[in-house]
Scaffold this active site. Structure first.
Site, PDB file in Angstrom:
ATOM      1  N   CYS A  53     -38.300 -28.747   9.862  1.00 51.94           N
ATOM      2  CA  CYS A  53     -39.348 -27.952   9.234  1.00 51.94           C
ATOM      3  C   CYS A  53     -39.377 -26.538   9.798  1.00 51.94           C
ATOM      4  O   CYS A  53     -39.963 -26.293  10.856  1.00 51.94           O
ATOM      5  CB  CYS A  53     -40.701 -28.644   9.433  1.00 51.94           C
ATOM      6  SG  CYS A  53     -42.057 -27.690   8.731  1.00 51.94           S
ATOM      7  N   CYS A  70     -42.786 -25.013  10.233  1.00 52.29           N
ATOM      8  CA  CYS A  70     -43.587 -25.543  11.349  1.00 52.29           C
ATOM      9  C   CYS A  70     -43.079 -25.001  12.681  1.00 52.29           C
ATOM     10  O   CYS A  70     -43.864 -24.690  13.567  1.00 52.29           O
ATOM     11  CB  CYS A  70     -43.503 -27.073  11.428  1.00 52.29           C
ATOM     12  SG  CYS A  70     -43.573 -27.926   9.874  1.00 52.29           S
ATOM     13  N   ASP A  71     -41.760 -24.926  12.847  1.00 47.25           N
ATOM     14  CA  ASP A  71     -41.200 -24.703  14.178  1.00 47.25           C
ATOM     15  C   ASP A  71     -40.464 -23.377  14.364  1.00 47.25           C
ATOM     16  O   ASP A  71     -40.051 -23.059  15.482  1.00 47.25           O
ATOM     17  CB  ASP A  71     -40.221 -25.854  14.528  1.00 47.25           C
ATOM     18  CG  ASP A  71     -40.935 -27.195  14.502  1.00 47.25           C
ATOM     19  OD1 ASP A  71     -42.113 -27.220  14.870  1.00 47.25           O
ATOM     20  OD2 ASP A  71     -40.311 -28.202  14.118  1.00 47.25           O
TER      21      ASP A  71
END
Ligand code: NAP
Length: 315
Positions: A134, A137-138
């Site tokens: 992701c 997300c990261d």
């Protein structure tokens, strides 16, 4: 005995929320079980430029939040729960969820699909320590670092382009020399000064297991067999998805990859016979189009069929 709902919807992505909107407007007070990944894949994507009605594009999470609000306005209810087991042959249909038992006359399965991994032991050991599926997300954790993205489809292109916001360099690794990605996404990736595309290349091992952080990748050229180490601090997977259908094995018909088989768009079957009151929509039953708009369209179809079924059965 558990309360009997008219409609329960599994999944809160684009398909589930569209089904929620339609069934809510039909007065069915749908209950949406939000699942492991509330909001589905759109909630972890960035700019959506191909959903009609948004000439400048819209951020995936915002689109999902709007859909949720829209269905709630007509009475849709949401529960942070996932399905553990189901009995589709029962009347009403029985569901065992993380929040207790539920009975429902109709069930709309919109549980979507989740990211696929390469399956290397070193990759699995380093998930959350430099290995991720992701980018939104990261990506933030890789400021000024060199990273790699694996895959040759739109997800990989999108991740690679997004990650250039943080990374100093993104190496995109693809196992073939032909790409599945749409022309426009591929061209954007090729033109980007921070992205380097490497084709015919596979990852044999993620390095850094002992250090508990990604130190690099052991790569192999599939044509020449040549091996090489690429120094990166992160590896992002963009290699497609697997349907979330574990709890439906033996309950409804699935194809060889686990996607729900449907007939007439959204009807589910068991041993080839239509299962009354159980419909599937979105990515859990679609591996051909897999777009937000097609998921929304099939969510609408499932809702209309559920309404029709309830009406025909006097509810
Ligand atoms: P995809 O189109 O199925 O592409 C998956 C890619 O991963 C393929 O290039 C595949 O290689 C590669 N791959 C699969 N398993 C692999 C493995 N074990 N090792 C190495 N490589 C592997 O999946 P996707 O990119 O997630 O896209 C899915 C759908 O969503 C598509 O319809 C796409 O257009 C859509 N989408 C659209 C957008 C957008 O428009 N903004 C963004 C993301 C996704 P091969 O080609 O060799 O099979």
């Amino acid at each position: 005995m558990a309360e009997i709902r008219e409609t329960v919807i599994l999944g809160s992505g684009c398909a589930g929320l569209t089904a929620a909107l339609y069934t809510a407007r039909a007065g069915l007070k749908p209950l949406v079980l939000e699942g492991h990944e509330p909001g589905g894949q759109l909630s972890i994507t960035t700019l959506v430029e191909n959903f009609p009605g948004w000439p400048e594009g819209i951020q995936g999470p915002e689109l999902i939040a709007n859909m949720k609000k829209q269905a709630a306005r007509f009475g849709a209810e949401y529960q942070h729960a996932h399905l553990d087991a189901v009995e589709v042959g029962a009347h009403p249909i029985k569901l065992r969820t993380s929040a207790g038992e539920l009975h429902t006359r109709t069930l709309i399965v919109a549980s979507g699909a989740r990211a696929r991994w390469l399956g290397l032991p070193s990759e699995q050991a380093l998930i959350g320590h430099g290995v991720s599926s992701c980018a939104t997300c990261d990506g933030f954790f890789f400021r000024d670092k060199d990273i790699a993205v694996v895959g040759g489809g739109d997800s990989a292109m999108e991740e690679a382009i997004f990650l250039t916001r943080f990374a100093s360099k993104v190496t995109l690794l693809h196992r073939r020399d032909a790409f599945r990605a749409s022309k426009i996404m591929l061209e954007r990736a090729i033109a980007h000064p921070k992205i380097e595309l490497r084709t015919n290349t596979v990852v044999d091992e993620v390095l850094g297991v002992d250090e508990r952080e990604v130190k690099g990748l052991r790569l192999r050229d599939v044509k020449s067999g040549e091996k090489e180490e690429l120094k990166v601090s992160g590896m992002f997977l963009g290699i497609g998805h697997e349907p979330n259908t574990k709890m439906f094995h033996g309950q409804i018909d699935l194809d060889e990859e686990g996607y729900i088989k449907t007939t007439n768009n959204v009807f589910t079957t068991r041993k080839g016979v239509i299962v009354p009151g159980v419909y599937a929509c979105g990515d859990v039953q679609d591996r051909r189009y897999r777009q937000a708009i097609t998921a929304a369209g099939s969510g609408c179809m499932a809702a209309l069929e559920a309404e029709k079924y309830l009406e025909e059965h006097g509810h």
